[in-house]
Design a protein around this motif. Sequence first.
Motif, PDB file in Angstrom:
ATOM      1  N   ASP A   1     -27.148 -55.055 -36.746  1.00 58.94           N
ATOM      2  CA  ASP A   1     -27.792 -56.274 -37.250  1.00 58.94           C
ATOM      3  C   ASP A   1     -27.922 -57.364 -36.188  1.00 58.94           C
ATOM      4  OD1 ASP A   1     -28.073 -55.197 -39.759  1.00 58.94           O
ATOM      5  OD2 ASP A   1     -26.177 -56.005 -40.503  1.00 58.94           O
ATOM      6  N   LEU A   2     -27.474 -57.102 -34.974  1.00 59.35           N
ATOM      7  CA  LEU A   2     -27.549 -58.109 -33.915  1.00 59.35           C
ATOM      8  C   LEU A   2     -28.886 -58.106 -33.190  1.00 59.35           C
ATOM      9  CD1 LEU A   2     -24.062 -57.526 -32.229  1.00 59.35           C
ATOM     10  CD2 LEU A   2     -24.664 -59.384 -33.780  1.00 59.35           C
ATOM     11  N   TRP A   3     -29.649 -57.013 -33.286  1.00 60.78           N
ATOM     12  CA  TRP A   3     -30.714 -56.776 -32.322  1.00 60.78           C
ATOM     13  C   TRP A   3     -32.129 -56.828 -32.873  1.00 60.78           C
ATOM     14  CZ3 TRP A   3     -27.836 -57.002 -28.200  1.00 60.78           C
ATOM     15  CH2 TRP A   3     -26.516 -56.542 -28.273  1.00 60.78           C
ATOM     16  N   GLY A   4     -32.311 -56.982 -34.156  1.00 61.23           N
ATOM     17  CA  GLY A   4     -33.645 -56.942 -34.744  1.00 61.23           C
ATOM     18  C   GLY A   4     -34.548 -58.060 -34.258  1.00 61.23           C
ATOM     19  N   LYS A   5     -35.842 -57.903 -34.537  1.00 62.52           N
ATOM     20  CA  LYS A   5     -36.860 -58.845 -34.062  1.00 62.52           C
ATOM     21  C   LYS A   5     -36.567 -60.277 -34.481  1.00 62.52           C
ATOM     22  CE  LYS A   5     -41.838 -59.743 -34.397  1.00 62.52           C
ATOM     23  NZ  LYS A   5     -43.126 -59.266 -34.944  1.00 62.52           N
TER      24      LYS A   5
ATOM     25  N   ASN B   1     -32.875 -63.520 -31.824  1.00 60.51           N
ATOM     26  CA  ASN B   1     -33.157 -64.907 -31.438  1.00 60.51           C
ATOM     27  C   ASN B   1     -32.200 -65.894 -32.104  1.00 60.51           C
ATOM     28  OD1 ASN B   1     -34.423 -64.236 -33.871  1.00 60.51           O
ATOM     29  ND2 ASN B   1     -35.905 -65.884 -33.684  1.00 60.51           N
ATOM     30  N   SER B   2     -31.317 -65.416 -32.996  1.00 53.82           N
ATOM     31  CA  SER B   2     -30.241 -66.246 -33.536  1.00 53.82           C
ATOM     32  C   SER B   2     -28.867 -65.761 -33.071  1.00 53.82           C
ATOM     33  CB  SER B   2     -30.271 -66.242 -35.068  1.00 53.82           C
ATOM     34  OG  SER B   2     -31.405 -66.907 -35.562  1.00 53.82           O
ATOM     35  N   THR B   3     -28.705 -64.443 -32.967  1.00 49.81           N
ATOM     36  CA  THR B   3     -27.394 -63.915 -32.584  1.00 49.81           C
ATOM     37  C   THR B   3     -27.105 -64.161 -31.106  1.00 49.81           C
ATOM     38  OG1 THR B   3     -28.369 -61.710 -32.260  1.00 49.81           O
ATOM     39  CG2 THR B   3     -27.352 -62.172 -34.399  1.00 49.81           C
TER      40      THR B   3
ATOM     41  N   VAL C   1     -31.286 -73.152 -35.362  1.00 48.74           N
ATOM     42  CA  VAL C   1     -31.242 -72.558 -34.032  1.00 48.74           C
ATOM     43  C   VAL C   1     -32.662 -72.359 -33.531  1.00 48.74           C
ATOM     44  CG1 VAL C   1     -30.454 -70.603 -32.644  1.00 48.74           C
ATOM     45  CG2 VAL C   1     -29.078 -71.376 -34.590  1.00 48.74           C
ATOM     46  N   LYS C   2     -32.967 -72.904 -32.365  1.00 50.30           N
ATOM     47  CA  LYS C   2     -34.302 -72.774 -31.772  1.00 50.30           C
ATOM     48  C   LYS C   2     -34.167 -72.308 -30.321  1.00 50.30           C
ATOM     49  CE  LYS C   2     -36.838 -74.433 -35.190  1.00 50.30           C
ATOM     50  NZ  LYS C   2     -37.781 -73.567 -35.920  1.00 50.30           N
ATOM     51  N   LEU C   3     -34.321 -71.007 -30.115  1.00 49.55           N
ATOM     52  CA  LEU C   3     -34.301 -70.455 -28.764  1.00 49.55           C
ATOM     53  C   LEU C   3     -35.659 -70.714 -28.117  1.00 49.55           C
ATOM     54  CD1 LEU C   3     -32.840 -68.656 -26.641  1.00 49.55           C
ATOM     55  CD2 LEU C   3     -33.850 -66.683 -27.801  1.00 49.55           C
TER      56      LEU C   3
ATOM     57  N   ASP D   1     -34.293 -73.556 -49.335  1.00 56.01           N
ATOM     58  CA  ASP D   1     -34.326 -72.347 -48.519  1.00 56.01           C
ATOM     59  C   ASP D   1     -33.108 -72.260 -47.595  1.00 56.01           C
ATOM     60  OD1 ASP D   1     -36.797 -71.444 -49.544  1.00 56.01           O
ATOM     61  OD2 ASP D   1     -37.857 -72.853 -48.238  1.00 56.01           O
ATOM     62  N   LYS D   2     -32.947 -71.105 -46.985  1.00 59.80           N
ATOM     63  CA  LYS D   2     -31.790 -70.851 -46.126  1.00 59.80           C
ATOM     64  C   LYS D   2     -31.966 -71.498 -44.757  1.00 59.80           C
ATOM     65  CE  LYS D   2     -30.949 -66.435 -48.437  1.00 59.80           C
ATOM     66  NZ  LYS D   2     -30.921 -64.953 -48.283  1.00 59.80           N
ATOM     67  N   ILE D   3     -30.833 -71.827 -44.149  1.00 60.29           N
ATOM     68  CA  ILE D   3     -30.801 -72.385 -42.801  1.00 60.29           C
ATOM     69  C   ILE D   3     -30.367 -71.283 -41.839  1.00 60.29           C
ATOM     70  CG2 ILE D   3     -28.395 -73.163 -42.918  1.00 60.29           C
ATOM     71  CD1 ILE D   3     -31.288 -75.175 -41.339  1.00 60.29           C
ATOM     72  N   ASP D   4     -30.657 -71.435 -40.551  1.00 59.28           N
ATOM     73  CA  ASP D   4     -30.395 -70.379 -39.570  1.00 59.28           C
ATOM     74  C   ASP D   4     -28.931 -69.965 -39.496  1.00 59.28           C
ATOM     75  OD1 ASP D   4     -33.038 -70.088 -38.787  1.00 59.28           O
ATOM     76  OD2 ASP D   4     -32.888 -71.559 -37.182  1.00 59.28           O
ATOM     77  N   LEU D   5     -28.029 -70.965 -39.462  1.00 62.32           N
ATOM     78  CA  LEU D   5     -26.625 -70.644 -39.216  1.00 62.32           C
ATOM     79  C   LEU D   5     -25.713 -71.602 -39.981  1.00 62.32           C
ATOM     80  CD1 LEU D   5     -24.569 -68.940 -37.529  1.00 62.32           C
ATOM     81  CD2 LEU D   5     -24.733 -70.713 -35.770  1.00 62.32           C
ATOM     82  N   VAL D   6     -24.776 -71.041 -40.726  1.00 61.55           N
ATOM     83  CA  VAL D   6     -23.763 -71.838 -41.417  1.00 61.55           C
ATOM     84  C   VAL D   6     -22.411 -71.495 -40.801  1.00 61.55           C
ATOM     85  CG1 VAL D   6     -22.512 -72.165 -43.586  1.00 61.55           C
ATOM     86  CG2 VAL D   6     -25.023 -72.077 -43.581  1.00 61.55           C
ATOM     87  N   VAL D   7     -21.683 -72.518 -40.405  1.00 63.69           N
ATOM     88  CA  VAL D   7     -20.342 -72.330 -39.860  1.00 63.69           C
ATOM     89  C   VAL D   7     -19.337 -72.646 -40.960  1.00 63.69           C
ATOM     90  CG1 VAL D   7     -18.693 -73.002 -38.079  1.00 63.69           C
ATOM     91  CG2 VAL D   7     -21.153 -73.012 -37.569  1.00 63.69           C
TER      92      VAL D   7
END
Length: 368
Positions: free
Chosen positions: A23-27, A31-33, A117-119, A99-105
């Motif tokens: 799940d780390l590598w998908g399209k 760009n988030s992992t 997260v914006k790469l 809606d969902k956000i990119d990353l929740v800590v």
Amino acid sequence: MPSAKSASLYGISRDNSSRHRGDLWGKNQFNSTFPLSLCLYMRDHGLRPVCLVVRGEEISAHDDHWDMAEVIGESKTRPFYKFESVFEPYSSLSRNEVDKIDLVVASQDRHRIALEVKLTVVPDITTARSNESEWAPELVMRPVSSAYAMMGVATTLRKTQNSHHREKVIELLRPAYNKISDWNNEVEIKQNIRSLENALLNTLHVAAEIQRPFLIQPIWRTEGQSLDLCEECFDVFVWSDVAIMKLPTYQLQKNPKSGRPMREVARHVRALYDVLATGDFDYQNIYKGMSMKSQTDKSFSVSGKEIRKFMSHLRLKSPLISRSKLRELILNGGQNQLKPERRFDAAVLWHMLPRRKSIQRYASTSEE
């Protein structure tokens, strides 16, 4: 070839993340992992991000504002990282589903912070032909990102210790808010845009005292618009929630008839006042509505030419992390799991697997 089972990114595991292994590598995953891995690497090596915050009347860049642990959590608190997730503490603020956000800590079963997260690549298309010292990235904001920035500010203002700030903000917003009888009436918004803009600017000046990290913007530098990574390649810029809310006001001042920035200012005034004065807001009708003859797929965008004055810092030209560190970030042959359909994935492969020149034909020439 190492399998997805053994491939990994620095710092990310089943124990601390909702994504691991394949799940780390998908399209729409890498760009988030990868940005989180970069942040974890910087945190563990004592490297601070460059922070874009409101100081005085302006947005400016500083490398002494927050350390990386303040953004993504200290390792000793054992944070858990949830990708593409709803930030539960904000659920009560909206009258409908957000809606969902990119990353929740999260930490110790408590949601700690919501992060976008914006790469982004340096240079973008608007600065690629300029002198290298003027190279900068583009920043594109989604409606949900704008809503989360507003909810972050509203939540901080609603805390008991900030009650004086909250009352002040309500007073600042109320006169402009009350001038609008129909928030879907473009003519009415245009007629009152200066009042709305001034109300928002004054509000953000107050809120600057309590701004928090919100948008993680990792940058990666290439030689012009090629796939060749610069030797000084990676770094992380972090925007505060207040700074993100303030960005459209600069565009509006430059072009008073600019549709998206005008809509963004009106959205923030309406939503922030609703939350502070009545307790909640209408996410669907505000941040996914109020079209004002502009598409609602994005809130606004800032080109490299526009954004470089805010991101003016030595590390925009000379990032801290060299391209050679890719092999400390991408582990156990993880690059072999990438499919170079996006420019960043292709650039990583181009650097780590230099003999596979055939990947260049897959690379997109568009920005991230």
